[in-house]
Motif scaffolding. Sequence first.
Motif, PDB file in Angstrom:
ATOM      1  N   PRO A 470      -7.277  -5.110 -14.374  1.00  0.00           N
ATOM      2  CA  PRO A 470      -6.886  -6.413 -13.807  1.00  0.00           C
ATOM      3  C   PRO A 470      -5.543  -6.428 -13.088  1.00  0.00           C
ATOM      4  N   PHE A 471      -4.684  -5.433 -13.332  1.00  0.00           N
ATOM      5  CA  PHE A 471      -3.411  -5.354 -12.624  1.00  0.00           C
ATOM      6  C   PHE A 471      -3.453  -4.320 -11.493  1.00  0.00           C
ATOM      7  N   CYS A 472      -4.668  -3.972 -11.096  1.00  0.00           N
ATOM      8  CA  CYS A 472      -4.891  -3.116  -9.928  1.00  0.00           C
ATOM      9  C   CYS A 472      -4.375  -1.690 -10.117  1.00  0.00           C
ATOM     10  N   ARG A 473      -4.323  -1.257 -11.388  1.00  0.00           N
ATOM     11  CA  ARG A 473      -4.051   0.135 -11.696  1.00  0.00           C
ATOM     12  C   ARG A 473      -5.375   0.861 -11.907  1.00  0.00           C
ATOM     13  N   SER A 474      -5.472   2.090 -11.443  1.00  0.00           N
ATOM     14  CA  SER A 474      -6.681   2.874 -11.636  1.00  0.00           C
ATOM     15  C   SER A 474      -7.016   2.999 -13.112  1.00  0.00           C
ATOM     16  N   HIS A 475      -8.303   2.814 -13.431  1.00  0.00           N
ATOM     17  CA  HIS A 475      -8.732   3.058 -14.812  1.00  0.00           C
ATOM     18  C   HIS A 475      -8.559   4.526 -15.197  1.00  0.00           C
ATOM     19  N   ASP A 476      -8.627   5.413 -14.209  1.00  0.00           N
ATOM     20  CA  ASP A 476      -8.680   6.848 -14.484  1.00  0.00           C
ATOM     21  C   ASP A 476      -7.358   7.564 -14.324  1.00  0.00           C
ATOM     22  N   VAL A 477      -6.471   7.044 -13.482  1.00  0.00           N
ATOM     23  CA  VAL A 477      -5.235   7.735 -13.117  1.00  0.00           C
ATOM     24  C   VAL A 477      -4.069   6.814 -13.448  1.00  0.00           C
ATOM     25  N   GLU A 478      -3.195   7.252 -14.343  1.00  0.00           N
ATOM     26  CA  GLU A 478      -2.224   6.360 -14.969  1.00  0.00           C
ATOM     27  C   GLU A 478      -1.202   5.759 -14.001  1.00  0.00           C
ATOM     28  N   ASN A 479      -0.843   6.491 -12.965  1.00  0.00           N
ATOM     29  CA  ASN A 479       0.235   6.016 -12.079  1.00  0.00           C
ATOM     30  C   ASN A 479      -0.251   5.759 -10.667  1.00  0.00           C
ATOM     31  N   LEU A 480      -1.525   5.360 -10.541  1.00  0.00           N
ATOM     32  CA  LEU A 480      -2.126   5.054  -9.246  1.00  0.00           C
ATOM     33  C   LEU A 480      -2.512   3.577  -9.200  1.00  0.00           C
ATOM     34  N   TRP A 481      -2.047   2.873  -8.172  1.00  0.00           N
ATOM     35  CA  TRP A 481      -2.278   1.443  -8.006  1.00  0.00           C
ATOM     36  C   TRP A 481      -2.767   1.181  -6.584  1.00  0.00           C
ATOM     37  N   LEU A 482      -3.443   0.063  -6.397  1.00  0.00           N
ATOM     38  CA  LEU A 482      -3.814  -0.389  -5.053  1.00  0.00           C
ATOM     39  C   LEU A 482      -3.258  -1.795  -4.847  1.00  0.00           C
ATOM     40  N   ALA A 483      -2.733  -2.050  -3.645  1.00  0.00           N
ATOM     41  CA  ALA A 483      -2.068  -3.334  -3.385  1.00  0.00           C
ATOM     42  C   ALA A 483      -2.554  -3.995  -2.105  1.00  0.00           C
ATOM     43  N   ASP A 484      -3.762  -3.672  -1.680  1.00  0.00           N
ATOM     44  CA  ASP A 484      -4.345  -4.363  -0.532  1.00  0.00           C
ATOM     45  C   ASP A 484      -5.599  -5.093  -0.998  1.00  0.00           C
ATOM     46  N   ALA A 485      -6.478  -5.482  -0.088  1.00  0.00           N
ATOM     47  CA  ALA A 485      -7.669  -6.244  -0.457  1.00  0.00           C
ATOM     48  C   ALA A 485      -8.788  -5.384  -1.025  1.00  0.00           C
ATOM     49  N   SER A 486      -8.543  -4.105  -1.210  1.00  0.00           N
ATOM     50  CA  SER A 486      -9.555  -3.251  -1.837  1.00  0.00           C
ATOM     51  C   SER A 486      -9.980  -3.784  -3.193  1.00  0.00           C
ATOM     52  N   PHE A 487      -9.052  -4.405  -3.921  1.00  0.00           N
ATOM     53  CA  PHE A 487      -9.340  -4.820  -5.290  1.00  0.00           C
ATOM     54  C   PHE A 487     -10.238  -6.048  -5.373  1.00  0.00           C
ATOM     55  N   PHE A 488     -10.442  -6.793  -4.280  1.00  0.00           N
ATOM     56  CA  PHE A 488     -11.165  -8.065  -4.343  1.00  0.00           C
ATOM     57  C   PHE A 488     -12.571  -7.859  -4.927  1.00  0.00           C
ATOM     58  N   PRO A 489     -12.916  -8.532  -6.021  1.00  0.00           N
ATOM     59  CA  PRO A 489     -14.294  -8.459  -6.529  1.00  0.00           C
ATOM     60  C   PRO A 489     -15.282  -9.251  -5.671  1.00  0.00           C
ATOM     61  N   SER A 490     -14.784 -10.268  -4.954  1.00  0.00           N
ATOM     62  CA  SER A 490     -15.600 -11.063  -4.028  1.00  0.00           C
ATOM     63  C   SER A 490     -14.716 -11.429  -2.851  1.00  0.00           C
ATOM     64  N   SER A 491     -15.337 -11.841  -1.744  1.00  0.00           N
ATOM     65  CA  SER A 491     -14.570 -11.999  -0.511  1.00  0.00           C
ATOM     66  C   SER A 491     -14.106 -13.422  -0.247  1.00  0.00           C
ATOM     67  N   ALA A 492     -14.603 -14.414  -1.028  1.00  0.00           N
ATOM     68  CA  ALA A 492     -14.354 -15.824  -0.706  1.00  0.00           C
ATOM     69  C   ALA A 492     -14.794 -16.070   0.738  1.00  0.00           C
ATOM     70  N   ALA A 493     -14.323 -17.135   1.359  1.00  0.00           N
ATOM     71  CA  ALA A 493     -14.682 -17.397   2.759  1.00  0.00           C
ATOM     72  C   ALA A 493     -13.469 -17.882   3.528  1.00  0.00           C
ATOM     73  N   LEU A 494     -12.311 -17.329   3.166  1.00  0.00           N
ATOM     74  CA  LEU A 494     -11.050 -17.727   3.784  1.00  0.00           C
ATOM     75  C   LEU A 494     -10.240 -16.487   4.138  1.00  0.00           C
ATOM     76  N   ASN A 495      -9.280 -16.665   5.017  1.00  0.00           N
ATOM     77  CA  ASN A 495      -8.408 -15.574   5.414  1.00  0.00           C
ATOM     78  C   ASN A 495      -7.716 -14.990   4.180  1.00  0.00           C
ATOM     79  N   PRO A 496      -7.687 -13.663   4.029  1.00  0.00           N
ATOM     80  CA  PRO A 496      -7.226 -13.068   2.775  1.00  0.00           C
ATOM     81  C   PRO A 496      -5.737 -12.768   2.693  1.00  0.00           C
TER      82      PRO A 496
END
Length: 516
Positions: A470-496
């Motif tokens: 939930p904090f956008c850290r990789s489940h598999d790699v301890e010090n790897l994070w993502l901070a763009d829209a890759s993490f979105f579980p759904s897209s909504a319908a608005l500018n991200p």
Amino acid sequence: MTDLNVPDGLTADVLETATGVDEIDTDVLIIGSGMGGSTLAWALRDSGARVLVVERGRFLPREPENSQPEHMYLKGRYKNAGQWYDGATGKPFAPGVYYWVGGNTRFYGAMLPRFRRSDFTEVQHREGRSRAWPFGYDDLEPHYGTMERLLQVHGQTTEDPTEPPHSTPYPHPPLPHEPTIERFAGALRRQGLHPHHTPNALNVVTQADRAAVCTADGCPDDTGMKSDAENRILVPALQAGAKLMIEAVVTRLITAPDGRTVVAAEASHGDRTIRITARQFVVAAGAVNSAALLLRSANDQHPEGLGNSSGLLGRNYMVHNSTFFVGVNPFRTNPTKWQKTLGVNDFYEETLGNLQMLGKLQAPMLKPARAWAPMWALKFMATRSIDIYLTSEDLPSRDNRVRVDGDRTIIDWTPNNVSAHHELVKRVTKIVRKAGYPLIFTQRMGIETNSHMCGTAVAGTDPAESVLDPFCRSHDVENLWLADASFFPSSAALNPALTIGANALRIAPAIAAAVS
């Protein structure tokens, strides 16, 4: 530093050049300087951590051509992302992404809505369900307010019945409609709709200001009146001590022998390959390029891509169902300069989507979609049109995905949940005609229009069903994070963009704690 087009207020020491060395060390490496990467660098400014932002592009020059649509749309002056490939046909296409400091925000229309409260929950759509997020609107709400202050957003909360609660007001009053758009808003109200003033980060006061930035939706802005990730967020982060390396392409992440941590990033910088070591690694290169980097970082411990034990890395690619919608009254001109002040969300909770105005279209902007039409006809049309962007939510699908084949980035994409979008277009057609624009022209956006891409490394609580926690850290790699829209579980319908930035603020304390 003028040859590098570095903005005023920065000095040479903010740029990391790697001169004479093959290895650089930092505490937090952020890959990408778009909304997510820049906001994270700003959020870590007082953490005591050494922060390095690596950007594959350079500073976009501020020049008269910025505001001349023929250079942007006909000559491709700022297109520099090369080619991706359509997985269905094998044909290359030029993606709608840009490799400049500030990322795609240098070209966006500065529309910065908050996602609705329902967007964070599981929602039943006509053709399936969108996934619930592993956190709710209330978890993001204070960070939305911070982003609105950073980006100097103009707006108000009383017109749109779907607007979620705000704990802080917009920092600036809404931009008023120009006369043609005010007349259109009145026509919508008479039809029982609730047009609202959009949350917008364009800082204009006079009509001359609006004229100076009339092409800023889709083109760069050389005036500084449009708030973007570079001028409002990254520049202050660099002034506070962060470092930036430009024209450096990170090609892979290297893990420790056990695969549990990343130890270095390998980057191509000019004609050299350099190694960047860090305590924490944050990927914020955009939903396609972030996934592609992790897929290309496969090794013996991660044979299907770095952090891909779920098999979901690169999958669930979403990019919205979108239509450019133009209504024309051949007997009435539209002299509006900055048109992007009106939106309608009356259909949002019906899961049909969002209506927002585009920046005022000009003939060169229309030419790529109507190559057969003479410029005089396109000019006649553009001077008499109102221009609308319709967005509906698409749904996560394992079959919509990013793949890599050597240096090639491949997109497998089949639009879904399209019946709702067709219904939205049908309803808006009736509304716009009734408002006095009898001639309707529409253009569906295809695979190359991916400015709202998301979902390729979804966040969740179950490692078997998500790539990130939930904090956008990789489940598999301890010090790897993502901070763009890759993490979105759904897209909504608005500018991200605002949600990307707000989430970067939300996860920043966890990253700072991991450094210490």
